[in-house]
Motif scaffolding. Structure first.
Motif, short mmCIF file in Angstrom:
data_model
loop_
_atom_site.label_atom_id
_atom_site.label_comp_id
_atom_site.label_asym_id
_atom_site.label_seq_id
_atom_site.Cartn_x
_atom_site.Cartn_y
_atom_site.Cartn_z
N GLY A 24 -3.63 58.65 83.12
CA GLY A 24 -4.80 59.31 82.37
C GLY A 24 -4.74 60.96 82.53
O GLY A 24 -4.82 62.14 81.69
N PHE A 25 -4.86 61.21 84.33
CA PHE A 25 -5.47 62.31 84.75
C PHE A 25 -3.93 63.41 84.30
O PHE A 25 -4.18 64.79 83.69
N LEU A 26 -2.69 62.88 84.41
CA LEU A 26 -1.35 63.90 84.07
C LEU A 26 -1.35 64.39 82.26
O LEU A 26 -1.18 65.38 82.12
N TYR A 27 -2.27 63.23 81.27
CA TYR A 27 -1.44 63.21 80.12
C TYR A 27 -3.08 62.67 78.99
O TYR A 27 -2.22 64.11 78.02
N LEU A 28 -3.69 62.85 79.70
CA LEU A 28 -4.68 62.63 79.30
C LEU A 28 -4.89 64.19 77.96
O LEU A 28 -5.59 63.99 76.03
N PRO A 29 -5.18 64.76 78.88
CA PRO A 29 -5.54 66.61 78.31
C PRO A 29 -5.01 66.46 77.39
O PRO A 29 -5.30 67.67 75.64
N LEU A 30 -3.94 66.47 77.58
CA LEU A 30 -2.59 67.47 76.81
C LEU A 30 -2.39 66.60 75.81
O LEU A 30 -2.09 66.34 74.08
N LEU A 31 -2.58 65.18 75.49
CA LEU A 31 -3.15 63.42 74.33
C LEU A 31 -3.42 64.15 73.58
O LEU A 31 -3.64 64.44 71.84
N LEU A 32 -5.25 64.50 74.14
CA LEU A 32 -5.67 64.84 72.47
C LEU A 32 -5.72 65.96 72.05
O LEU A 32 -5.89 66.17 70.89
N VAL A 33 -4.48 67.41 72.71
CA VAL A 33 -4.81 68.83 72.02
C VAL A 33 -3.53 68.31 70.72
O VAL A 33 -3.44 68.82 69.89
N ILE A 34 -2.76 67.19 71.04
CA ILE A 34 -1.58 66.83 70.21
C ILE A 34 -2.64 66.51 69.18
O ILE A 34 -2.15 66.55 68.07
N ILE A 35 -3.32 65.05 69.89
CA ILE A 35 -3.66 64.12 68.31
C ILE A 35 -4.42 65.17 67.23
O ILE A 35 -4.26 65.62 65.98
N PHE A 36 -5.04 66.04 67.78
CA PHE A 36 -6.14 67.11 66.86
C PHE A 36 -5.47 67.98 66.43
O PHE A 36 -6.08 68.91 65.41
N SER A 37 -4.16 68.56 66.44
CA SER A 37 -3.66 70.03 66.03
C SER A 37 -3.14 68.75 64.76
O SER A 37 -2.77 69.56 63.98
N PHE A 38 -3.52 67.53 64.36
CA PHE A 38 -2.48 66.77 63.31
C PHE A 38 -4.30 66.91 62.76
O PHE A 38 -4.21 65.90 61.15
N ASN A 39 -5.48 67.24 62.86
CA ASN A 39 -6.65 67.39 62.08
C ASN A 39 -6.81 67.27 61.01
O ASN A 39 -6.61 69.33 60.89
N ASP A 40 -7.60 67.47 60.41
CA ASP A 40 -7.64 67.65 58.82
C ASP A 40 -9.24 68.55 59.24
O ASP A 40 -8.90 69.99 58.08
N SER A 41 -9.49 67.84 59.69
CA SER A 41 -11.08 68.95 59.87
C SER A 41 -11.24 70.19 59.57
O SER A 41 -9.86 70.09 61.29
N ARG A 42 -11.52 70.87 59.73
CA ARG A 42 -12.14 72.13 60.45
C ARG A 42 -13.20 72.28 62.22
O ARG A 42 -12.87 72.87 62.89
N LEU A 43 -13.74 71.21 62.31
CA LEU A 43 -14.21 71.09 63.71
C LEU A 43 -13.39 70.31 64.63
O LEU A 43 -12.56 69.41 64.30
N VAL A 44 -13.44 70.66 65.46
CA VAL A 44 -12.38 70.95 66.82
C VAL A 44 -12.15 68.84 67.10
O VAL A 44 -11.37 68.73 67.34
N THR A 45 -13.65 68.35 67.49
CA THR A 45 -13.62 67.38 68.38
C THR A 45 -14.15 66.54 67.22
O THR A 45 -14.17 65.30 67.24
N VAL A 46 -13.54 66.48 65.88
CA VAL A 46 -14.01 65.67 65.24
C VAL A 46 -13.65 65.19 64.28
O VAL A 46 -12.70 66.03 63.71
N TRP A 47 -12.58 63.99 64.11
CA TRP A 47 -11.33 63.42 63.71
C TRP A 47 -11.68 63.69 61.68
O TRP A 47 -12.62 62.70 61.37
N GLY A 48 -10.92 64.06 61.20
CA GLY A 48 -11.35 64.28 59.91
C GLY A 48 -10.38 63.70 58.73
O GLY A 48 -9.72 63.71 57.74
#
Lengths: 362, 272
Positions: free
Chosen positions: B18-42
């Motif tokens: 969790g501590f090592l990879y969760l932040p990285l994982l979030l960045v990676i997931i949201f890089s594939f986000n369709d939405s303009r908003l950074v933290t809302v999945w679209g």
């Protein structure tokens, strides 16, 4: 051919070799023998050019080698670890020196084939070193160090990494190769048996000094001093006093006034009353339960068997004489061990001929 | 089985990951986000990658960064290897302790200090700051890492191999090139990859030593973030993570393969 002239090698305040002079002749199989740290490897590394000489000089065919780097000396070396290049196959390992000498490709290939044939490794040319057994690596290392046709081949504990059976085989192979090529081989070893087997002459070293240089039989039978006698094989060293010096056989006293007849060497200069050390090899002593027949040239003493060490071909008996002196005697095991006539705590007779022992300085 | 997978071990593992990879994982997931908003999945989309690749400022920064990384890694590997040779081979010489201290110092020195001191040096000798100053700065710290990697390999290197080469007619330099270098090549390779990723990562030292027209990707990223996190930054970060991770992965794979081969060779070289 090779001459060490007053060679000294010092590392800081430690003197590895001190004022050593030695001649090694063309075509010899010469051994440098001694315990670890005696300076024998330093001698070899100085000859190969990996170490400089602090003072004195080393000559090869009259040419001073001082300051000549290893790559310019007509001397090659076989390393203890074999030092085969792991990233090259057998053929490229053997041809490495030839490539450095800018031989033509065709000539390299021919010479490599010749060397492979010499060590009977023709079928292994494409193998990598880690695919070879210890004995095969040794043969490749030998072929590689001979490829450049050196005047002298140095072998640093060449058989140290092999098991005993293979070692004996390899010893004879080395002797055969040396004989066929007529090269000068210099071997460094701490194994006295190995040195005795392969060499024409041996230099026994200790603390950076030569103790004795001579043929194997000379060193074994007529050691220059007690250290050499003790280093080469098993030995009884007995302090003796010369009582009479005339005639072919002379009398000495030892132990508690015991008398012994010995046949001195012509070069022994003995005077009555002198204190000397007697060298008596265990295999020259006969062990029997019955008292041997009296003869003018036979010495005999009686004692009790304290210990028997059995090593298959021979047994060594530790016999305590009545006056407390311990003598080691060796007998070939002509009978099965289960039929052995002599046992622990038996009273036995030890006998040896007057010509079986030598006198050295104490 | 229970001893390996009990609650405590699993909890520890979860926290670690969790501590090592969760932040990285979030960045990676949201890089594939369709939405303009950074933290809302679209919904899933790769459009931000296209945006990044079309952004010339980013691409130029990336190009500079890669050039600096490749060049500084190459120089650092050469210098690091040479210093490793000195450390392992020369035995004791006057100033050896100082030398080894200086090699290891940048490993523990705060980056700000290294950056500042380099900046002062460049100002003092009057070099225009830019591509070359960043490269030199990266060489100074990554050569230490390169040296450490190569040193550890050289220590286990059998000296008699080089002696044998010299005995067969090589000069010391030629013995090093023909025998030592090919054998330690995997370590040199992983030293290069390590230096490469270190240079790619660096923000602090690059900030101190850069000049106009030589903005590296981490610098660009940092300055964009200060204006607000946009999804394209996620995409860019994910690409960086990818490059760095594969660099480190290749380096460790190369190293492991070498170790295994070394093990085989030593086993084969030591007859029973």
């Amino acid at each position: 051919m090779i001459r060490f002239e007053n060679v000294t090698k010092a590392y800081g305040s430690f003197t590895a070799i001190s004022d050593l002079s030695l001649d090694i002749h063309q075509g010899e199989f010469f051994s440098l023998l001694g315990p670890s740290g005696c300076g024998k490897s330093t001698m070899m590394r100085m000859l190969a050019g990996f170490e400089s000489v602090t003072s004195g000089r080393i000559l090869l065919d009259g040419v001073d080698l001082t300051g000549m780097p290893p790559n310019r000396r007509p001397i090659n070396m076989m390393f203890q670890s074999f030092a085969l290049f792991p990233h090259m196959n057998v053929a490229r390992n053997i041809g490495f020196g030839l490539k450095q000498a800018r031989w033509r490709k065709r000539d390299i290939a021919d010479r490599v084939d010749e060397m492979l044939a010499l060590v009977q490794m023709e079928n292994f040319a494409d193998r990598k070193p880690h695919q070879l057994s210890g004995g095969q690596m040794q043969r490749v290392a030998l072929a590689r160090s001979l490829a450049l046709k050196p005047k002298v081949l140095l072998l640093d504990e060449p058989l140290g990494a092999l098991d005993k059976k293979l070692r004996e085989e390899t010893q004879f192979q080395l002797m055969d190769v040396q004989d066929r090529l007529g090269l000068t081989f210099i071997i460094v070893t701490h194994d006295q048996e190995e040195a005795m087997t392969v060499s024409s002459r041996i230099a026994v070293m200790k603390d950076g000094k030569l103790l004795q240089v001579g043929e194997p039989s000379r060193i074994y039978e007529h050691p220059a001093n007690a250290y050499v006698a003790d280093f080469i094989g098993n030995v009884n060293l007995l302090p003796v006093r010369i009582s009479a010096t005339d005639g072919e056989l002379i009398d000495v006293t030892w132990g508690n006034g015991r008398n012994m007849v010995i046949r001195p060497q012509p070069e022994d200069r003995l005077s009555a009353g002198a204190q000397k050390t007697l060298v008596l090899r265990p295999e020259k002593i006969h062990v029997s339960k019955e008292r041997p027949e009296e003869a003018f040239n036979i010495n005999m003493v009686e004692g009790v068997v304290e210990e028997i060490s059995y090593i298959g071909s021979v047994s060594t008996f530790h016999v305590r004489l009545d006056d407390g002196v311990l003598i080691r005697a060796q007998e070939a095991n002509r009978l099965l061990a289960s039929r052995r006539e002599i046992d622990w705590d038996d009273r036995v007779w030890l006998s040896w001929r007057a010509g079986a022992c030598v006198i050295i300085e104490s | 089985m229970n001893r390996r997978f009990n609650t405590f071990n699993l909890t520890a593992l979860t926290f670690g990951f969790g501590f090592l990879y969760l932040p990285l994982l979030l960045v990676i997931i949201f890089s594939f986000n369709d939405s303009r908003l950074v933290t809302v999945w679209g919904g899933f989309s790769t459009k931000w990658y296209a945006v990044v690749l079309a952004n010339e400022a980013y691409m130029e920064a990336a190009w500079i960064t890669l050039r600096i990384a490749a060049l500084s890694a190459s120089l650092a590997t050469v210098l690091g290897t040479l210093s490793a040779v000195v450390m392992v081979r020369m035995g004791s010489f006057p100033g050896r302790t100082l030398y080894s201290g200086m090699i290891y110092a940048p490993l523990v020195m705060p980056e700000v200090v290294t950056g500042l001191s380099l900046l002062l040096l460049f100002v003092a000798i009057g070099i225009d700051r830019g591509f070359w100053t960043i490269t030199i700065a990266h060489v100074t710290f990554s050569m230490c890492y390169a040296s450490v990697v190569v040193t550890s390999r050289l220590r286990t290197f059998d000296r008699s191999l080089e002696d044998a080469a010299r005995d067969l007619g090589c000069s010391p330099f030629s013995a090093f090139c023909q025998i030592t270098l090919p054998i330690i090549a995997p370590a040199v390779m992983s030293a290069w990859l390590l230096s490469f990723t270190l240079s790619l990562d660096d923000l602090v030292i690059a900030t101190f030593t850069s000049g106009p027209g030589s903005t590296t990707l981490p610098m660009k990223l940092y300055s964009s973030v200060r204006l607000g996190v946009s999804p394209e930054i996620n995409a860019l970060s994910t690409m960086l993570i990818g490059i760095v991770a594969s660099g480190v992965l290749i380096a460790s794979l190369v190293n492991r393969r070498q170790e295994r081969r070394l093990e085989n060779e030593t086993r084969a070289a030591a007859p029973a």
